[in-house]
Each structure stands twice: as structure tokens, then as C-alpha cells.
Scaffold this active site. Structure first.
Site, mmCIF file in Angstrom:
data_model
loop_
_atom_site.group_PDB
_atom_site.id
_atom_site.type_symbol
_atom_site.label_atom_id
_atom_site.label_comp_id
_atom_site.label_asym_id
_atom_site.label_seq_id
_atom_site.Cartn_x
_atom_site.Cartn_y
_atom_site.Cartn_z
ATOM 1 N N HIS A 1 44.214 32.492 39.656
ATOM 2 C CA HIS A 1 42.896 33.121 39.585
ATOM 3 C C HIS A 1 42.050 32.564 38.447
ATOM 4 O O HIS A 1 40.960 32.045 38.676
ATOM 5 C CB HIS A 1 43.091 34.636 39.422
ATOM 6 N N HIS B 1 35.497 36.450 31.425
ATOM 7 C CA HIS B 1 36.408 36.185 32.544
ATOM 8 C C HIS B 1 35.911 34.952 33.277
ATOM 9 O O HIS B 1 34.750 34.884 33.676
ATOM 10 C CB HIS B 1 36.474 37.360 33.518
ATOM 11 N N HIS C 1 37.059 31.263 35.871
ATOM 12 C CA HIS C 1 37.960 30.570 36.795
ATOM 13 C C HIS C 1 38.016 29.092 36.432
ATOM 14 O O HIS C 1 38.165 28.242 37.311
ATOM 15 C CB HIS C 1 37.472 30.723 38.238
ATOM 16 N N GLU D 1 34.813 42.723 39.655
ATOM 17 C CA GLU D 1 35.889 42.767 38.667
ATOM 18 C C GLU D 1 35.428 43.330 37.312
ATOM 19 O O GLU D 1 35.992 43.000 36.269
ATOM 20 C CB GLU D 1 36.483 41.375 38.485
#
Length: 239
Positions: free
Chosen positions: A168, A97, A99, A78
Site C-alpha cells: 500500500h 500518508h 504511496h 483513509e
């Protein structure tokens, strides 16, 4: 709070950021943090495809905004999240980023993630949620695997500090690595606080004006937690 830095200093900050974010419960075996290259705004630095808690200086790669690199080691799937946000937002110099578990419920419910704590005033009255189905259809694995999906996420983020990703996780940005890390930590903590408060009854979120004022006040104090978190992460690595 962005200051001029060298690539070497940026690498040191990236290594620390990976470990800080693991220590603070934002990253685990997954997720990543990057920094825009100080000498070339069309490139960014990020670890190779590796669990954040294991990242060292030798693991940092240099990528262009299309996700390309001369490093033969595998890159994160990603990486396009980072490249497309840097492309869309010249003001952004770091991207996280994650989760993080406390954020996920706000990506899949109609309860907005909004600032309920002065430390998270940057969240404002509600964080946008990127719906990947609009760009990838109904059968994707929800991963931002292409520049097109990265651009869709960047558009959802807009001029904000945080965007959620349905089912996500989230993406958080800042004008420096300490800034983005600070925001990612307090976005997670605010999500925990909001989830608890919802169970207790009616919630009183910050007004838009309170959020702006709190964010401005907190901005000048980011170095204090960053220096503490970094010292704790380094002590843990030495131990």
C-alpha cells in the site's frame, strides 16, 4: 521544532505541504497530509477528497478524531489514519500518508527499510510494516477505511517516525508540518538509495546510535529545506 501557530497559518502550511510533497515525488494524485488543530487537539485539518497538487486553502476541512466533519464535501476515505494516530500519539502534530513508489518494495519483501543515509537517521535499524490482514482478513482492498484499521496502523507505528503498509504505502509523522514533510521526503530518498545499494552488493546501514545522533543533528536544520521547497512550490503555482 514545533511552534505555536494559528489555524490560518496551519492552513497555509497544509496547502504548501501538499504541493511540496507532489514536487518531491512523495504524493501524486493520491495521498494526503494533515495537521493537528492548534486550538483543539481533538481535531485536525486536512484537504477534502482531492488530488494533492490541486489543493488550495478553500479545500481544507476540519475533522474530529473519529473522522467526522460538518463540511458536506467528501473527505478522504483513509482519514482514519490521521485521527487514530493523533489519538494514540499526543506528540504528533502532522501526518503524511503516501504511496511513494520507492517505498513499496520494502512493504512486500523481507528487506527492511533501514537508515543508510545520515539524512534519514530517524528510520533507525528497521521500519515496522503494518499487515492489514491481521485486522481485516484476506479480502480487504488494503485501504484504512475504519477507525479500527486506523488504530491497528497506529499500533504498528508505535513511537516511531514511519510505518510501512504492506502492498500500500507508508505513514510518516512529525511534531509539525515541516517536520513530517521533511521525514516523508527523506524516507522516500533513503528507500531509493537503499534499493540501489542492494543491487551493488553488501549494504552498511547506520547503527542505532548513528541514527539517533544524525536525527538529532538534522532536526535543527529542517527549516532550511522547508523554506526552499515551499518557495519552489509557490513559484510553480504562480507559473
Amino acid at each position: 521544532m514545533r511552534t505555536t501557530t494559528t489555524a490560518s497559518q496551519l492552513i497555509d502550511d497544509l496547502v504548501d505541504a501538499n504541493h511540496v510533497l507532489v514536487d518531491r515525488g512523495v504524493l501524486d494524485a493520491y495521498g494526503h497530509v494533515s495537521g493537528r488543530h492548534p486550538d483543539d487537539p481533538e481535531k485536525f485539518l486536512i484537504a477534502r477528497n482531492l488530488a494533492p497538487g490541486l489543493v488550495t486553502a478553500a479545500d481544507i476541512q476540519v475533522l474530529d478524531l473519529d473522522g467526522g466533519t460538518d463540511d458536506e464535501r467528501p473527505s478522504y476515505l483513509e482519514r482514519f489514519i490521521h485521527g487514530e494516530i493523533y489519538r494514540a500519539r499526543p506528540d504528533v502534530h502532522s501526518v503524511v500518508h503516501s504511496h511513494s513508489a520507492s517505498v513499496i518494495p520494502f512493504t512486500i519483501s523481507n528487506r527492511p527499510l533501514q537508515a543508510v543515509w545520515h539524512m534519514a537517521g530517524f528510520l533507525g535499524e528497521g521500519v515496522p510494516v503494518y499487515e492489514i490482514r491481521e485486522d481485516a482478513g484476506m479480502g480487504s482492498d488494503l485501504l484504512v477505511r475504519t477507525p479500527e484499521l486506523g488504530a491497528g496502523l497506529a499500533a504498528s507505528l508505535g513511537e516511531g517516525a514511519v510505518a510501512l503498509m504492506r502492498g500500500h504505502g507508508s505513514v510518516t509523522v512529525g511534531d509539525s508540518i515541516p517536520h513530517a514533510v521533511w521525514r516523508a521526503v527523506f524516507a522516500e530518498l533513503n528507500a531509493r538509495a537503499l534499493a540501489v545499494a542492494v543491487g551493488l552488493g553488501e549494504v552498511t546501514p547506520l547503527t542505532a546510535e548513528e541514527g539517533i545522533a544524525a536525527a538529532k543533528s538534522n532536526y535543527g536544520q529542517i527549516r532550511r529545506p522547508w523554506e526552499l521547497w515551499r518557495a519552489e512550490a509557490r513559484a510553480g503555482r504562480r507559473g
